[in-house]
Design a protein around this motif. Structure first.
Motif, PDB file in Angstrom:
ATOM      1  N   ARG A   1       2.270   1.869  -3.448  1.00  0.00           N
ATOM      2  CA  ARG A   1       1.226   2.092  -4.440  1.00  0.00           C
ATOM      3  C   ARG A   1       0.581   3.432  -4.290  1.00  0.00           C
ATOM      4  O   ARG A   1      -0.321   3.926  -5.073  1.00  0.00           O
ATOM      5  CB  ARG A   1       0.388   0.909  -4.817  1.00  0.00           C
ATOM      6  N   SER A   2       0.743   3.894  -3.007  1.00  0.00           N
ATOM      7  CA  SER A   2      -0.102   5.187  -2.585  1.00  0.00           C
ATOM      8  C   SER A   2       0.589   6.479  -3.253  1.00  0.00           C
ATOM      9  O   SER A   2       1.949   6.353  -3.590  1.00  0.00           O
ATOM     10  CB  SER A   2       0.014   5.654  -1.257  1.00  0.00           C
ATOM     11  N   ASP A   3      -0.277   7.085  -3.734  1.00  0.00           N
ATOM     12  CA  ASP A   3       0.232   8.493  -4.369  1.00  0.00           C
ATOM     13  C   ASP A   3       0.278   9.566  -3.713  1.00  0.00           C
ATOM     14  O   ASP A   3       0.070  10.748  -4.046  1.00  0.00           O
ATOM     15  CB  ASP A   3      -0.958   8.751  -5.711  1.00  0.00           C
ATOM     16  N   GLY A   4       0.892   9.512  -2.654  1.00  0.00           N
ATOM     17  CA  GLY A   4       1.128  10.682  -1.833  1.00  0.00           C
ATOM     18  C   GLY A   4      -0.011  10.872  -0.689  1.00  0.00           C
ATOM     19  O   GLY A   4       0.507  11.596   0.444  1.00  0.00           O
ATOM     20  N   ASP A   5      -0.913  10.404  -0.917  1.00  0.00           N
ATOM     21  CA  ASP A   5      -2.240  10.554   0.189  1.00  0.00           C
ATOM     22  C   ASP A   5      -1.628   9.829   1.608  1.00  0.00           C
ATOM     23  O   ASP A   5      -0.950   8.657   1.553  1.00  0.00           O
ATOM     24  CB  ASP A   5      -3.551  10.053  -0.074  1.00  0.00           C
TER      25      ASP A   5
ATOM     26  N   THR B   1       0.751  -1.270   0.044  1.00  0.00           N
ATOM     27  CA  THR B   1      -0.225  -0.160   0.215  1.00  0.00           C
ATOM     28  C   THR B   1       0.937   1.297  -0.001  1.00  0.00           C
ATOM     29  O   THR B   1       0.481   2.238  -0.751  1.00  0.00           O
ATOM     30  CB  THR B   1      -0.950   0.214   1.274  1.00  0.00           C
TER      31      THR B   1
ATOM     32  N   ASP C   1      -7.179   0.826   3.480  1.00  0.00           N
ATOM     33  CA  ASP C   1      -6.846   0.719   2.068  1.00  0.00           C
ATOM     34  C   ASP C   1      -5.877  -0.562   1.906  1.00  0.00           C
ATOM     35  O   ASP C   1      -5.672  -0.988   0.742  1.00  0.00           O
ATOM     36  CB  ASP C   1      -6.100   1.887   2.145  1.00  0.00           C
TER      37      ASP C   1
END
Length: 192
Positions: free
Chosen positions: A62-66, A59, A72
């Motif tokens: 693969r997270s986009d900075g959030d 996670t 999740d």
């Protein structure tokens, strides 16, 4: 005849619980602090999932900075078995669900977690206590005393347990387990 060992004899009674809305980074830090490889996700007191080290790492990558949340990363389907389930049945459950752990619960109340590692240390395929060709075919389960729950029959052994087994408080292997407040405890844990 092979002794049927139940999961309650080998499960880890200590587990870390988190909420779906918890911050995943804080949960990962908690996993590191507690030295665990997974956490049980609870909604109130009901188990609804599990997060493993691998789930958290995937996670994060693969997270986009959030700031990701536990929900999740969690795996929602947690195989659950009762405390009376044998370790062979639990192994079948793990295999059928392609998972490395099962939750042990009585009704909706989680009691502990059983991992592949727990199964390996309690393997029913361990050698017998007196060698492979013992009459009667009784096999000793690694980490579980064959006489668990029975006091030693020798004089002065009343209230003591024979063979090596796991302390129910600290999890260490000990030869001097004694019943104390409903648990089998080693000398160190009885002194606390």
């Amino acid at each position: 005849m092979e002794r049927d060992v139940s999961v309650q004899e080998v499960m880890d009674r200590e587990f870390v619980g988190v909420s779906e809305s918890d911050d995943l980074r804080e949960t990962a830090e908690l996993m590191l602090d507690e030295a665990v490889d997974s956490v049980v996700v609870l909604r109130g007191s009901d188990p609804v999932g599990v997060v493993t080290e691998r789930d958290a790492l995937e996670t994060f990558v693969r997270s986009d900075g959030d700031a990701p949340r536990v929900q999740d990363a969690m795996t929602e389907s947690v195989p659950t078995v009762s405390p009376e389930t044998t370790i062979a049945e639990a192994a079948d459950e793990m295999s059928a669900n392609s998972t490395q752990r099962v939750l042990i619960s009585e009704g909706a109340e989680p009691l502990g977690v059983l991992s592949e590692h727990d199964l390996m240390t309690a393997s029913p395929f361990a050698q017998t206590a007196n060698g492979p060709d013992v009459p009667g075919g009784e096999r000793q389960v690694a980490g579980v005393s064959a006489g668990r729950g029975e006091a030693a029959a020798e004089p002065g052994g009343e209230g003591r347990f024979t063979d090596q087994s796991l302390c129910e408080a600290c999890g260490s292997l000990a030869r001097d387990l004694s019943p104390f407040n409903g648990q089998l405890l080693c000398a160190d844990c009885r002194d606390i």
